[in-house]
Design a protein around this motif. Structure first.
Motif, PDB file in Angstrom:
ATOM      1  N   SER A 145       0.835  -1.205   0.000  1.00 32.40           N
ATOM      2  CA  SER A 145       0.000   0.000   0.000  1.00 32.40           C
ATOM      3  C   SER A 145       0.866   1.250   0.000  1.00 32.40           C
ATOM      4  O   SER A 145       0.628   2.198  -0.758  1.00 32.40           O
ATOM      5  N   TYR A 146       1.891   1.254   0.871  1.00 25.19           N
ATOM      6  CA  TYR A 146       2.824   2.382   0.873  1.00 25.19           C
ATOM      7  C   TYR A 146       3.490   2.510  -0.491  1.00 25.19           C
ATOM      8  O   TYR A 146       3.626   3.613  -1.041  1.00 25.19           O
ATOM      9  N   ARG A 147       3.903   1.359  -1.029  1.00 24.46           N
ATOM     10  CA  ARG A 147       4.587   1.386  -2.329  1.00 24.46           C
ATOM     11  C   ARG A 147       3.709   2.046  -3.386  1.00 24.46           C
ATOM     12  O   ARG A 147       4.172   2.932  -4.111  1.00 24.46           O
ATOM     13  N   PHE A 148       2.468   1.621  -3.474  1.00 22.83           N
ATOM     14  CA  PHE A 148       1.648   2.106  -4.574  1.00 22.83           C
ATOM     15  C   PHE A 148       1.076   3.492  -4.319  1.00 22.83           C
ATOM     16  O   PHE A 148       0.798   4.221  -5.272  1.00 22.83           O
ATOM     17  N   VAL A 149       0.910   3.874  -3.072  1.00 18.63           N
ATOM     18  CA  VAL A 149       0.541   5.269  -2.802  1.00 18.63           C
ATOM     19  C   VAL A 149       1.667   6.184  -3.275  1.00 18.63           C
ATOM     20  O   VAL A 149       1.438   7.165  -3.988  1.00 18.63           O
ATOM     21  N   GLN A 281      -5.199  -1.462   2.511  1.00 18.00           N
ATOM     22  CA  GLN A 281      -4.909  -2.084   3.805  1.00 18.00           C
ATOM     23  C   GLN A 281      -6.165  -2.164   4.666  1.00 18.00           C
ATOM     24  O   GLN A 281      -6.404  -3.165   5.354  1.00 18.00           O
ATOM     25  N   PHE A 282      -6.995  -1.128   4.634  1.00 17.31           N
ATOM     26  CA  PHE A 282      -8.245  -1.115   5.398  1.00 17.31           C
ATOM     27  C   PHE A 282      -9.150  -2.266   4.962  1.00 17.31           C
ATOM     28  O   PHE A 282      -9.734  -2.969   5.792  1.00 17.31           O
ATOM     29  N   VAL A 283      -9.251  -2.481   3.657  1.00 22.42           N
ATOM     30  CA  VAL A 283     -10.116  -3.547   3.133  1.00 22.42           C
ATOM     31  C   VAL A 283      -9.525  -4.914   3.441  1.00 22.42           C
ATOM     32  O   VAL A 283     -10.229  -5.827   3.909  1.00 22.42           O
ATOM     33  N   ALA A 284      -8.222  -5.086   3.187  1.00 28.15           N
ATOM     34  CA  ALA A 284      -7.581  -6.395   3.368  1.00 28.15           C
ATOM     35  C   ALA A 284      -7.581  -6.846   4.827  1.00 28.15           C
ATOM     36  O   ALA A 284      -7.556  -8.042   5.112  1.00 28.15           O
ATOM     37  N   LEU A 329     -10.237  -0.004  -9.030  1.00 24.73           N
ATOM     38  CA  LEU A 329      -9.258  -0.875  -9.668  1.00 24.73           C
ATOM     39  C   LEU A 329      -7.927  -0.828  -8.924  1.00 24.73           C
ATOM     40  O   LEU A 329      -7.304  -1.873  -8.682  1.00 24.73           O
ATOM     41  N   GLN A 330      -7.485   0.360  -8.528  1.00 16.35           N
ATOM     42  CA  GLN A 330      -6.197   0.476  -7.854  1.00 16.35           C
ATOM     43  C   GLN A 330      -6.258   0.046  -6.391  1.00 16.35           C
ATOM     44  O   GLN A 330      -5.217  -0.254  -5.805  1.00 16.35           O
ATOM     45  N   MET A 331      -7.432  -0.016  -5.810  1.00 17.35           N
ATOM     46  CA  MET A 331      -7.546  -0.582  -4.468  1.00 17.35           C
ATOM     47  C   MET A 331      -7.099  -2.039  -4.476  1.00 17.35           C
ATOM     48  O   MET A 331      -6.582  -2.564  -3.485  1.00 17.35           O
TER      49      MET A 331
END
Length: 445
Positions: A145-149, A281-284, A329-331
């Motif tokens: 998540s950090y990577r893709f943000v 991360q919230f969803v996973a 899609l990006q989530m």
């Protein structure tokens, strides 16, 4: 537990990578057709050939990285040593020498090939580094998540600043503007890769005394059914994503007929990308990662297909739907990349061989194959619908751009969901594998 500082440092590497990746995906087709003067059909074929050549080198680079031993680790050294060459080649790819049509084609082929090879050489070790930072499955989505943000922040920089910088640097000369814009962005990318190198540490190593060859590594991969499913899903995903993103500039300029709105449209979409990645991360943490991934693909497909009904005068509705498509899609993207580390564990659990670089590079092979096919389809479809640069398009061409921007990417997402329904690694299975691998490691040799 990884610190936020280290996760941010890792993310800076994807900011650097995404500066080039997003520029290629969003602007290179337009740059070749409208600035450099290459025909859309030639561009489509060029993309397919170069990206297939590039994709073939991915497993070779992954195997090389897995065998690398240095005082900096297996994967981090490549960030340090290849940052500057990658930046210089990026500038060459967006340079427009005065050549004949054939000369232009060969120049584009040569520089684009070099660019993709340089991207492979630095991005494969960078991606594999994400699987070596932590052995904790629950941390992996957070890392990605950090990577893709941070990666999408690089994309936001590209979408928000590229065209204004081209105008500012070029002062009416778009060729010069693109060259200097990419030079400035590449310099920033070099600095960010070095910061990523300095701020991270490898913690998950290969089993002691592991002897790995390309042949044995590929055999291990083929036995891994989770890898096969994930690779096919990645291929289909990128075909649809690249097709839509490549055509975004054409959709706004020629279907919505709002040439001055291109930067705003793409920037709003990139904000959706960032917010989607940040929400992963919230969803996973609350839903099984596999179920969440399938649901997100289907939601994105519905939104994308619904865009076919949007009329040219409904500018803000089109923009809102593009934002929503990007968000959902990006989530799913950090979840997909976290699954790659799970696939590495699964392969080690099956065979005793840990091939981190080879898993990441082989999945990236299919990602790049999807990138190649998506970009090629975009060029071919533009040619099929008789697109002509810098002029008012016919109704048939406008409708063709609309169809390719909405219905075809939606179909790709549906196919991804169908493929991922066969993925064997549920949340409970992943945790079981992690526990058993930890027990094996704790046993005396």
């Amino acid at each position: 537990m990884l610190t936020k500082k280290e996760k941010m440092a890792y993310g800076l590497g994807d900011t650097a990578s995404n500066i080039i990746f997003q520029t290629v995906m969003l602007f290179l087709t337009f740059f070749y057709t409208d600035i450099f003067g290459i025909s859309p059909a030639v561009v489509g074929t060029l993309f397919l050939v170069v990206r297939i050549i590039d994709a073939i080198t991915d497993p070779l680079m992954g195997a090389l990285a897995d065998k690398t031993q240095s005082r900096f680790g297996q994967y981090r050294p490549y960030l340090l040593y290849l940052a500057l060459p990658f930046g210089l080649i990026s500038v060459l790819a967006f340079t427009t020498p005065d050549l004949s049509p054939t000369g232009k084609m060969w120049y584009a082929f040569t520089t684009y090939t070099l660019l993709m090879l340089a991207y492979t050489a630095i991005n494969i070790p960078y991606s594999a580094l994400g699987g070596a930072l932590t052995a904790d499955p629950s941390e992996r989505v957070s890392v990605q998540s950090y990577r893709f943000v941070f990666g999408m922040l690089g994309g936001l920089l590209v979408t928000a600043c590229t065209l204004p910088l081209v105008a500012w640097f070029g002062q009416g000369d778009q060729a010069k503007g693109y060259q200097l814009t990419i030079a400035a962005m590449s310099l920033l990318g070099v600095v960010l890769f070095v910061l990523c190198f300095l701020g991270t540490r490898e913690r998950v190593a290969c089993p002691p005394h592991q002897t790995l060859t390309l042949k044995s590594g590929l055999q291990t991969l083929w036995q891994n059914n989770a890898w096969r499913v994930l690779s096919l899903a990645a291929l289909l995903l990128l075909i649809g994503m690249v097709l839509r993103n490549t055509l975004a500039i054409y959709y706004v300029k020629y279907y919505l007929q709002q040439d001055d709105f291109v930067t705003t449209f793409m920037t709003i979409g990139m904000v959706g990308n960032i917010l989607g990645c940040a929400s992963a991360q919230f969803v996973a943490a609350r839903v099984d990662k596999l179920k969440a991934y399938i649901a997100l693909q289907l939601i994105a497909a519905v939104i994308c297909a619904a865009g076919f009904l949007v009329q040219p005068e409904q500018l803000w509705l089109a923009t809102a739907m593009h934002f929503a498509w990007c968000f959902f899609l990006q989530m799913a993207t950090p979840i997909l990349w976290a699954k790659m580390a799970d696939v590495v564990d699964y392969g080690q659990w099956q065979s005793g061989m840990r091939v981190t670089g080879l898993v990441y590079s082989s999945v990236v092979f299919f990602i790049k194959l999807g990138l190649a096919l998506g970009g090629a389809f975009a060029g071919w479809l533009l040619a099929y619908y008789q697109y002509q640069p810098n002029m008012v398009q016919t109704i048939e061409t406008q409708q063709g751009i609309l169809l390719c921007f909405t219905l075809l990417p939606a179909l790709a997402s549906v196919l991804v969901a169908m493929v991922m329904a066969r993925y064997p690694l549920t949340q409970s299975k992943v945790q079981q594998i992690a526990n058993e691998l930890a027990e094996r490691q704790a046993k005396p040799v």
